[in-house]
Design a protein around this motif. Structure first.
Motif, PDB file in Angstrom:
ATOM      1  N   GLU A   1       0.804  -1.159   0.175  1.00  0.00           N
ATOM      2  CA  GLU A   1      -0.261  -0.061  -0.032  1.00  0.00           C
ATOM      3  C   GLU A   1       0.867   1.226   0.076  1.00  0.00           C
ATOM      4  OE1 GLU A   1      -3.562   1.838   3.011  1.00  0.00           O
ATOM      5  OE2 GLU A   1      -3.576  -0.299   2.393  1.00  0.00           O
ATOM      6  N   ALA A   2       2.182   1.160   0.617  1.00  0.00           N
ATOM      7  CA  ALA A   2       2.798   2.419   0.821  1.00  0.00           C
ATOM      8  C   ALA A   2       3.542   2.575  -0.464  1.00  0.00           C
ATOM      9  CB  ALA A   2       3.885   2.214   1.741  1.00  0.00           C
ATOM     10  N   MET A   3       3.851   1.574  -1.309  1.00  0.00           N
ATOM     11  CA  MET A   3       4.499   1.569  -2.784  1.00  0.00           C
ATOM     12  C   MET A   3       3.335   2.370  -3.475  1.00  0.00           C
ATOM     13  SD  MET A   3       7.117  -1.399  -3.520  1.00  0.00           S
ATOM     14  CE  MET A   3       6.205  -2.874  -2.782  1.00  0.00           C
ATOM     15  N   ALA A   4       2.269   2.030  -3.478  1.00  0.00           N
ATOM     16  CA  ALA A   4       0.978   2.584  -4.469  1.00  0.00           C
ATOM     17  C   ALA A   4       0.828   3.958  -4.012  1.00  0.00           C
ATOM     18  CB  ALA A   4       0.001   1.644  -3.992  1.00  0.00           C
ATOM     19  N   ILE A   5       0.766   4.290  -3.012  1.00  0.00           N
ATOM     20  CA  ILE A   5       0.635   5.675  -2.578  1.00  0.00           C
ATOM     21  C   ILE A   5       1.852   6.628  -3.119  1.00  0.00           C
ATOM     22  CG2 ILE A   5       0.594   7.389  -0.639  1.00  0.00           C
ATOM     23  CD1 ILE A   5      -0.758   5.184   1.010  1.00  0.00           C
ATOM     24  N   ALA A   6       2.900   5.661  -2.864  1.00  0.00           N
ATOM     25  CA  ALA A   6       4.152   6.813  -3.591  1.00  0.00           C
ATOM     26  C   ALA A   6       4.021   6.845  -4.931  1.00  0.00           C
ATOM     27  CB  ALA A   6       5.461   5.760  -2.998  1.00  0.00           C
ATOM     28  N   ARG A   7       3.740   5.871  -5.768  1.00  0.00           N
ATOM     29  CA  ARG A   7       3.723   6.024  -7.022  1.00  0.00           C
ATOM     30  C   ARG A   7       2.556   6.905  -7.608  1.00  0.00           C
ATOM     31  NH1 ARG A   7       2.511   0.564  -9.897  1.00  0.00           N
ATOM     32  NH2 ARG A   7       3.380   1.753 -11.488  1.00  0.00           N
ATOM     33  N   LYS A   8       1.353   7.043  -6.744  1.00  0.00           N
ATOM     34  CA  LYS A   8       0.168   7.849  -7.074  1.00  0.00           C
ATOM     35  C   LYS A   8       0.641   9.362  -6.980  1.00  0.00           C
ATOM     36  CE  LYS A   8      -3.754   6.762  -7.561  1.00  0.00           C
ATOM     37  NZ  LYS A   8      -4.794   6.459  -8.742  1.00  0.00           N
TER      38      LYS A   8
ATOM     39  N   SER B   1      -2.816  -2.625  -8.953  1.00  0.00           N
ATOM     40  CA  SER B   1      -4.031  -2.578  -9.934  1.00  0.00           C
ATOM     41  C   SER B   1      -5.065  -2.040  -9.474  1.00  0.00           C
ATOM     42  CB  SER B   1      -4.024  -4.040 -10.284  1.00  0.00           C
ATOM     43  OG  SER B   1      -5.141  -4.089 -11.119  1.00  0.00           O
ATOM     44  N   ALA B   2      -5.288  -2.153  -8.169  1.00  0.00           N
ATOM     45  CA  ALA B   2      -6.541  -1.577  -7.390  1.00  0.00           C
ATOM     46  C   ALA B   2      -6.535  -0.187  -7.320  1.00  0.00           C
ATOM     47  CB  ALA B   2      -6.797  -2.153  -6.136  1.00  0.00           C
ATOM     48  N   ASN B   3      -5.441   0.474  -7.345  1.00  0.00           N
ATOM     49  CA  ASN B   3      -5.023   1.915  -7.373  1.00  0.00           C
ATOM     50  C   ASN B   3      -4.804   2.379  -8.987  1.00  0.00           C
ATOM     51  OD1 ASN B   3      -4.273   3.473  -4.932  1.00  0.00           O
ATOM     52  ND2 ASN B   3      -3.710   1.217  -4.462  1.00  0.00           N
ATOM     53  N   GLY B   4      -5.119   1.763  -9.823  1.00  0.00           N
ATOM     54  CA  GLY B   4      -5.059   1.907 -11.275  1.00  0.00           C
ATOM     55  C   GLY B   4      -3.904   2.145 -11.739  1.00  0.00           C
ATOM     56  N   LEU B   5      -2.825   1.408 -11.215  1.00  0.00           N
ATOM     57  CA  LEU B   5      -1.367   1.381 -11.693  1.00  0.00           C
ATOM     58  C   LEU B   5      -1.077   0.046 -12.311  1.00  0.00           C
ATOM     59  CD1 LEU B   5      -0.033   2.940  -8.246  1.00  0.00           C
ATOM     60  CD2 LEU B   5      -0.078   4.050 -10.400  1.00  0.00           C
ATOM     61  N   ASN B   6       0.049   0.311 -13.200  1.00  0.00           N
ATOM     62  CA  ASN B   6       0.485  -0.919 -13.796  1.00  0.00           C
ATOM     63  C   ASN B   6       1.547  -1.550 -12.998  1.00  0.00           C
ATOM     64  OD1 ASN B   6       2.375   0.582 -14.105  1.00  0.00           O
ATOM     65  ND2 ASN B   6       2.439   0.570 -16.364  1.00  0.00           N
ATOM     66  N   SER B   7       2.126  -2.851 -13.545  1.00  0.00           N
ATOM     67  CA  SER B   7       2.871  -3.739 -12.711  1.00  0.00           C
ATOM     68  C   SER B   7       4.001  -2.839 -12.008  1.00  0.00           C
ATOM     69  CB  SER B   7       3.673  -4.918 -13.505  1.00  0.00           C
ATOM     70  OG  SER B   7       2.485  -5.623 -14.024  1.00  0.00           O
ATOM     71  N   GLU B   8       4.327  -3.192 -10.876  1.00  0.00           N
ATOM     72  CA  GLU B   8       5.355  -2.632  -9.918  1.00  0.00           C
ATOM     73  C   GLU B   8       6.813  -2.761 -10.371  1.00  0.00           C
ATOM     74  OE1 GLU B   8       4.990  -0.610  -7.334  1.00  0.00           O
ATOM     75  OE2 GLU B   8       3.054  -1.028  -6.348  1.00  0.00           O
ATOM     76  N   VAL B   9       7.381  -1.938 -10.942  1.00  0.00           N
ATOM     77  CA  VAL B   9       8.824  -2.123 -11.574  1.00  0.00           C
ATOM     78  C   VAL B   9       9.454  -0.622 -11.193  1.00  0.00           C
ATOM     79  CG1 VAL B   9       8.328  -3.699 -13.413  1.00  0.00           C
ATOM     80  CG2 VAL B   9       8.194  -1.231 -13.856  1.00  0.00           C
ATOM     81  N   PRO B  10      10.766  -0.348 -11.054  1.00  0.00           N
ATOM     82  CA  PRO B  10      11.549   0.754 -10.937  1.00  0.00           C
ATOM     83  C   PRO B  10      11.190   1.617 -12.109  1.00  0.00           C
ATOM     84  CG  PRO B  10      12.805  -1.085 -10.519  1.00  0.00           C
ATOM     85  CD  PRO B  10      11.526  -1.831 -11.157  1.00  0.00           C
ATOM     86  N   ASN B  11      10.951   2.854 -11.346  1.00  0.00           N
ATOM     87  CA  ASN B  11      10.657   4.118 -12.577  1.00  0.00           C
ATOM     88  C   ASN B  11       9.470   3.995 -13.281  1.00  0.00           C
ATOM     89  OD1 ASN B  11      12.893   5.614 -11.748  1.00  0.00           O
ATOM     90  ND2 ASN B  11      14.205   3.920 -12.834  1.00  0.00           N
ATOM     91  N   ASP B  12       8.565   2.944 -12.896  1.00  0.00           N
ATOM     92  CA  ASP B  12       7.153   2.774 -13.731  1.00  0.00           C
ATOM     93  C   ASP B  12       6.329   3.877 -13.356  1.00  0.00           C
ATOM     94  OD1 ASP B  12       5.867   1.150 -15.249  1.00  0.00           O
ATOM     95  OD2 ASP B  12       4.918  -0.048 -14.029  1.00  0.00           O
ATOM     96  N   LYS B  13       5.602   4.367 -14.232  1.00  0.00           N
ATOM     97  CA  LYS B  13       4.576   5.383 -14.316  1.00  0.00           C
ATOM     98  C   LYS B  13       3.098   4.755 -14.818  1.00  0.00           C
ATOM     99  CE  LYS B  13       7.424   8.504 -13.567  1.00  0.00           C
ATOM    100  NZ  LYS B  13       7.646   9.200 -12.272  1.00  0.00           N
ATOM    101  N   LYS B  14       2.099   5.407 -14.567  1.00  0.00           N
ATOM    102  CA  LYS B  14       0.883   4.980 -14.756  1.00  0.00           C
ATOM    103  C   LYS B  14       0.569   4.836 -16.137  1.00  0.00           C
ATOM    104  CE  LYS B  14      -2.401   7.379 -12.683  1.00  0.00           C
ATOM    105  NZ  LYS B  14      -3.335   8.547 -12.250  1.00  0.00           N
TER     106      LYS B  14
END
Length: 304
Positions: free
Chosen positions: A190-197, A291-304
C-alpha cells in the motif's frame, strides 16, 4: 550409537530441502511420494528409502515428520486405517512441520498419546532456499523428553531452534509470526502504491526504505519481485497465506483477543484468492494493490 530412522511425509518446496539436510547429517530417511515424483527420486538417489504408503513409512520409522498444506491434510495423514496413528510403533514421535491449527494439533496429540506415540509441532521459518541450506528456523512445541529426542534431527535442518513449551505452542507462534510478515507485505504494497500515485518511483521508495531502520530480511525477499521480477525469492502462495490467517482468526477468537488489523490483512488475502490469484506468491500482493489503484505492474521508475 544407532541413529533413529526418520520418516518424511510431504516433500514439497520446503520438505525436499529439509530432507536433503537430514540425509547430510547421516540419518536413515524414509520418504513417500504424493503427486510429484521428482523430489522423491532425487532423495532416493542420495540414499533415502521410498515407502509405498504412509502406513509402511510409519511402521518403519522412529521419528516421523509431516510437512503438508494445513490441518486437514495433517489429520488425513495421521488418521484412518492407513495413517500414522494406526501404524506407527509405540514410542515413536510425530513432528508436524506444517503451519497448522493449534486446536487440531492438540486433538491429534491426544489421539496419538492414547497409542503411546508422542507429538511435537515444529513449523518452519524461512524460504525454500533456507530449507536447502539448512538455515530454517524451527518453533517447537513439545514436552521436555520429546524435545530432547527430536532436537538432534531438527538441528540437521534448522539454524535457530526455539523450544517454546508444550505441543501446540509452536503452531501458535508460527501463526503470529506469519501475521506480522503478511501485515508487513500489505503495508509495503500500500505504501508503494501511495508513493507511485503521488509521483514517486518504486526505485526512490526502495532507496529510502531499503537503507532505513525499516529494512530487514523480509523486505529483501519481498522486494525482489517488485524490483527484479524474481519469483523464486519468496515462494509462499496467497492460498497458504490466507489459510494461515484464517487459523489465526480462530486462535484470536478462542483466546478472546481483539484483532482488527489482522482482519484487514486476512480480507486482503481473501480478495486476492477470490480474484483467482491464489497460486501467486506473497510479494505479488504489490501488483494486486497497484492494480486496485489504477497502476500497472510494480517496476522501478514505472509510471501510470
Amino acid at each position: 550409537m544407532t541413529k533413529p530412522v526418520i520418516g518424511f511425509v510431504g516433500i514439497g518446496l520446503m520438505g525436499h530441502g529439509v530432507c536433503l539436510n537430514i540425509l547430510k547429517a547421516g540419518f536413515p530417511l524414509v520418504v513417500v511420494a504424493h503427486r510429484n515424483r521428482a523430489p522423491v527420486e532425487d532423495l532416493v538417489g542420495r540414499g533415502a528409502t521410498e515407502a509405498l504408503s504412509v502406513a509402511e513409512l510409519a511402521s518403519a520409522c522412529d521419528i516421523i515428520h509431516i510437512c503438508v498444506t494445513g490441518s486437514p491434510q495433517v489429520e488425513a495423514v495421521i488418521g484412518g486405517d492407513d495413517g500414522i496413528a494406526a501404524n506407527a510403533r509405540a514410542g515413536s514421535v510425530v513432528v508436524d512441520c506444517s503451519t497448522s491449527d493449534p486446536v487440531s494439533t492438540a486433538r491429534l496429540a491426544e489421539t496419538l498419546a492414547e497409542r503411546g506415540i508422542s507429538m511435537a509441532d515444529a513449523p518452519l521459518g524461512g524460504t525454500p532456499a533456507n530449507a536447502a541450506a539448512g538455515t530454517l528456523g524451527a518453533l517447537v512445541g513439545a514436552d521436555d523428553d520429546t524435545f530432547a529426542r527430536i532436537e538432534p534431527v531438527i538441528s540437521a535442518w534448522s539454524r535457530n531452534i526455539m523450544h517454546l513449551g508444550p505441543v501446540g505452542t509452536g503452531h501458535k507462534m508460527k501463526l503470529i509470526n506469519n501475521f506480522m510478515s503478511l501485515g508487513n507485505a500489505a503495508l509495503l504494497s500500500e505504501a508503494m502504491a501511495i508513493a507511485r500515485k503521488s509521483g514517486l518511483t518504486v526505485e526512490q521508495f526502495d532507496r529510502v526504505i531499503g537503507t532505513s531502520r525499516m529494512h530487514n530480511g523480509f523486505y529483501d525477499t519481498f522486494m525482489k519481485w517488485t524490483l527484479e521480477r524474481d519469483d523464486t525469492a519468496h515462494r509462499f502462495t496467497i492460498t497458504n497465506a490466507h489459510k494461515d490467517m484464517r487459523y489465526l482468526s480462530c486462535l484470536a477468537i478462542g483466546s478472546g483477543a481483539l484483532n482488527p488489523l489482522q482482519d484487514i490483512v486476512r480480507n486482503q488475502l481473501s480478495a486476492m484468492e477470490s480474484a483467482g490469484s491464489g497460486a501467486q506468491f506473497v510479494p505479488m500482493i504489490a501488483d494486486f494493490i497497484a492494480s486496485a489503484n489504477g497502476l500497472n505492474s510494480e517496476v522501478p521508475n514505472d509510471k501510470k
